[in-house]
Design a protein around this motif. Structure first.
Motif, mmCIF file in Angstrom:
data_model
loop_
_atom_site.group_PDB
_atom_site.id
_atom_site.type_symbol
_atom_site.label_atom_id
_atom_site.label_comp_id
_atom_site.label_asym_id
_atom_site.label_seq_id
_atom_site.Cartn_x
_atom_site.Cartn_y
_atom_site.Cartn_z
ATOM 1 N N ARG A 1 0.830 -1.208 0.000
ATOM 2 C CA ARG A 1 0.000 0.000 0.000
ATOM 3 C C ARG A 1 0.865 1.258 0.000
ATOM 4 N N SER A 2 1.969 1.211 0.747
ATOM 5 C CA SER A 2 2.847 2.384 0.809
ATOM 6 C C SER A 2 3.577 2.615 -0.506
ATOM 7 N N SER A 3 3.623 1.597 -1.368
ATOM 8 C CA SER A 3 4.306 1.713 -2.657
ATOM 9 C C SER A 3 3.519 2.547 -3.652
ATOM 10 N N GLY A 4 2.266 2.809 -3.333
ATOM 11 C CA GLY A 4 1.444 3.582 -4.260
ATOM 12 C C GLY A 4 1.296 2.832 -5.562
ATOM 13 N N ASN A 5 1.726 3.453 -6.641
ATOM 14 C CA ASN A 5 1.625 2.824 -7.955
ATOM 15 C C ASN A 5 2.998 2.487 -8.526
ATOM 16 N N ASP A 6 3.975 2.316 -7.656
ATOM 17 C CA ASP A 6 5.322 1.927 -8.070
ATOM 18 C C ASP A 6 5.318 0.419 -8.312
ATOM 19 N N LEU A 7 5.068 0.037 -9.555
ATOM 20 C CA LEU A 7 4.894 -1.373 -9.880
ATOM 21 C C LEU A 7 6.166 -2.190 -9.661
ATOM 22 N N SER A 8 7.324 -1.602 -9.918
ATOM 23 C CA SER A 8 8.563 -2.362 -9.705
ATOM 24 C C SER A 8 8.763 -2.654 -8.225
ATOM 25 N N ARG A 9 8.428 -1.710 -7.379
ATOM 26 C CA ARG A 9 8.529 -1.927 -5.928
ATOM 27 C C ARG A 9 7.528 -2.992 -5.488
ATOM 28 N N MET A 10 6.334 -2.922 -6.024
ATOM 29 C CA MET A 10 5.317 -3.919 -5.688
ATOM 30 C C MET A 10 5.776 -5.311 -6.115
ATOM 31 N N GLU A 11 6.389 -5.392 -7.295
ATOM 32 C CA GLU A 11 6.887 -6.684 -7.770
ATOM 33 C C GLU A 11 7.963 -7.232 -6.839
ATOM 34 N N GLU A 12 8.882 -6.363 -6.384
ATOM 35 C CA GLU A 12 9.926 -6.773 -5.430
ATOM 36 C C GLU A 12 9.299 -7.349 -4.159
ATOM 37 N N LEU A 13 8.313 -6.636 -3.631
ATOM 38 C CA LEU A 13 7.666 -7.076 -2.396
ATOM 39 C C LEU A 13 6.936 -8.407 -2.579
ATOM 40 N N LEU A 14 6.251 -8.569 -3.703
ATOM 41 C CA LEU A 14 5.536 -9.816 -3.952
ATOM 42 C C LEU A 14 6.501 -10.992 -4.108
ATOM 43 N N LYS A 15 7.639 -10.744 -4.755
ATOM 44 C CA LYS A 15 8.654 -11.795 -4.882
ATOM 45 C C LYS A 15 9.231 -12.162 -3.518
ATOM 46 N N GLY B 1 -0.238 -14.733 2.474
ATOM 47 C CA GLY B 1 -0.987 -13.533 2.824
ATOM 48 C C GLY B 1 -1.812 -13.015 1.679
ATOM 49 N N ILE B 2 -2.252 -13.916 0.834
ATOM 50 C CA ILE B 2 -2.996 -13.502 -0.352
ATOM 51 C C ILE B 2 -4.235 -12.683 0.009
ATOM 52 N N SER B 3 -4.902 -13.061 1.083
ATOM 53 C CA SER B 3 -6.117 -12.323 1.455
ATOM 54 C C SER B 3 -5.785 -10.893 1.864
ATOM 55 N N GLU B 4 -4.595 -10.672 2.449
ATOM 56 C CA GLU B 4 -4.205 -9.326 2.861
ATOM 57 C C GLU B 4 -3.744 -8.461 1.686
ATOM 58 N N VAL B 5 -3.075 -9.070 0.696
ATOM 59 C CA VAL B 5 -2.479 -8.266 -0.371
ATOM 60 C C VAL B 5 -3.334 -8.174 -1.630
ATOM 61 N N ALA B 6 -4.312 -9.059 -1.771
ATOM 62 C CA ALA B 6 -5.092 -9.117 -3.005
ATOM 63 C C ALA B 6 -5.722 -7.774 -3.364
ATOM 64 N N GLN B 7 -6.377 -7.131 -2.416
ATOM 65 C CA GLN B 7 -7.053 -5.865 -2.712
ATOM 66 C C GLN B 7 -6.072 -4.782 -3.120
ATOM 67 N N VAL B 8 -4.917 -4.730 -2.474
ATOM 68 C CA VAL B 8 -3.906 -3.715 -2.803
ATOM 69 C C VAL B 8 -3.411 -3.928 -4.233
ATOM 70 N N VAL B 9 -3.129 -5.171 -4.593
ATOM 71 C CA VAL B 9 -2.631 -5.480 -5.934
ATOM 72 C C VAL B 9 -3.705 -5.189 -6.974
ATOM 73 N N LEU B 10 -4.940 -5.578 -6.709
ATOM 74 C CA LEU B 10 -6.028 -5.314 -7.657
ATOM 75 C C LEU B 10 -6.236 -3.816 -7.862
ATOM 76 N N THR B 11 -6.141 -3.050 -6.797
ATOM 77 C CA THR B 11 -6.288 -1.596 -6.903
ATOM 78 C C THR B 11 -5.183 -1.011 -7.781
ATOM 79 N N ALA B 12 -3.959 -1.466 -7.583
ATOM 80 C CA ALA B 12 -2.835 -0.976 -8.395
ATOM 81 C C ALA B 12 -3.025 -1.361 -9.861
ATOM 82 N N CYS B 13 -3.480 -2.586 -10.119
ATOM 83 C CA CYS B 13 -3.713 -3.028 -11.492
ATOM 84 C C CYS B 13 -4.805 -2.186 -12.158
#
Length: 180
Positions: A138-152, A161-173
């Motif tokens: 969530r703190s990454s905003g729309n920084d997709l490369s940062r989000m990818e790092e965190l997901l990896k 933690g899919i239930s916790e991160v799913a909404q954040v990822v969907l919002t960014a997408c």
């Protein structure tokens, strides 16, 4: 003299009385209950090393008190001040404390403090949970490369933690789809 105000700080800081560790602990608990952050921080610093490693202590009291301090700092939007005191006392953070502070950093949009929290918790080996990753995403905003790092990192850590991160990822997408 009118004793209805905050007289204990004046009395205890005088040259006549030096409060014991137990007294400082009692004053710390009282200040936390009353919501007096500055006084609570003063007594926290005076109590000292009782709060060093909250993850391995047998008693839950230090962990609870430190969590209350973080909670009060969040409530007063002064998490940087609380974090400074925790660092001064070399307090080992817990996952719950990190998550609470990250949540406040996100609410105040303080990216500098988010990065500091992330470095500090990593250096202390604080375990990340799905909630931690969701907050960092969530703190990454729309920084997709940062989000990818965190997901990896989340996947490599084996965190479910899919239930916790799913909404954040969907919002960014959704944001990327609408703005690209």
């Amino acid at each position: 003299r009118d004793c209805r105000g905050d007289w204990s700080s004046d009395v205890c800081s005088s040259d006549l009385i030096t409060p014991s560790r137990r007294t400082n602990l009692a004053l710390l608990k009282t200040r936390l209950q009353l919501g007096h952050l500055d006084n609570a921080l003063q007594h926290f610093r005076e109590v000292g090393d009782s709060f060093r490693d909250l993850r391995t202590t047998a008693s839950s009291a230090p962990r609870h008190i430190a969590a209350q301090l973080v909670e009060l700092g969040c409530r007063e939007h002064r998490i940087a001040t609380v974090l400074e005191a925790l660092e001064e006392q070399h307090v080992m953070l817990t996952t719950e404390m990190v998550n609470a502070m990250l949540g406040e950093c996100i609410r105040t949009r303080d990216q500098r403090l988010v990065r500091h929290m992330e470095r500090l918790s990593a250096s202390q080996g604080v375990p990340k949970t799905g909630r931690t990753f969701a907050l960092l995403l969530r703190s990454s905003g729309n920084d997709l490369s940062r989000m990818e790092e965190l997901l990896k990192e989340m996947e490599a850590s084996g965190i479910d933690g899919i239930s916790e991160v799913a909404q954040v990822v969907l919002t960014a997408c959704t944001w990327v789809t609408l703005h690209w």
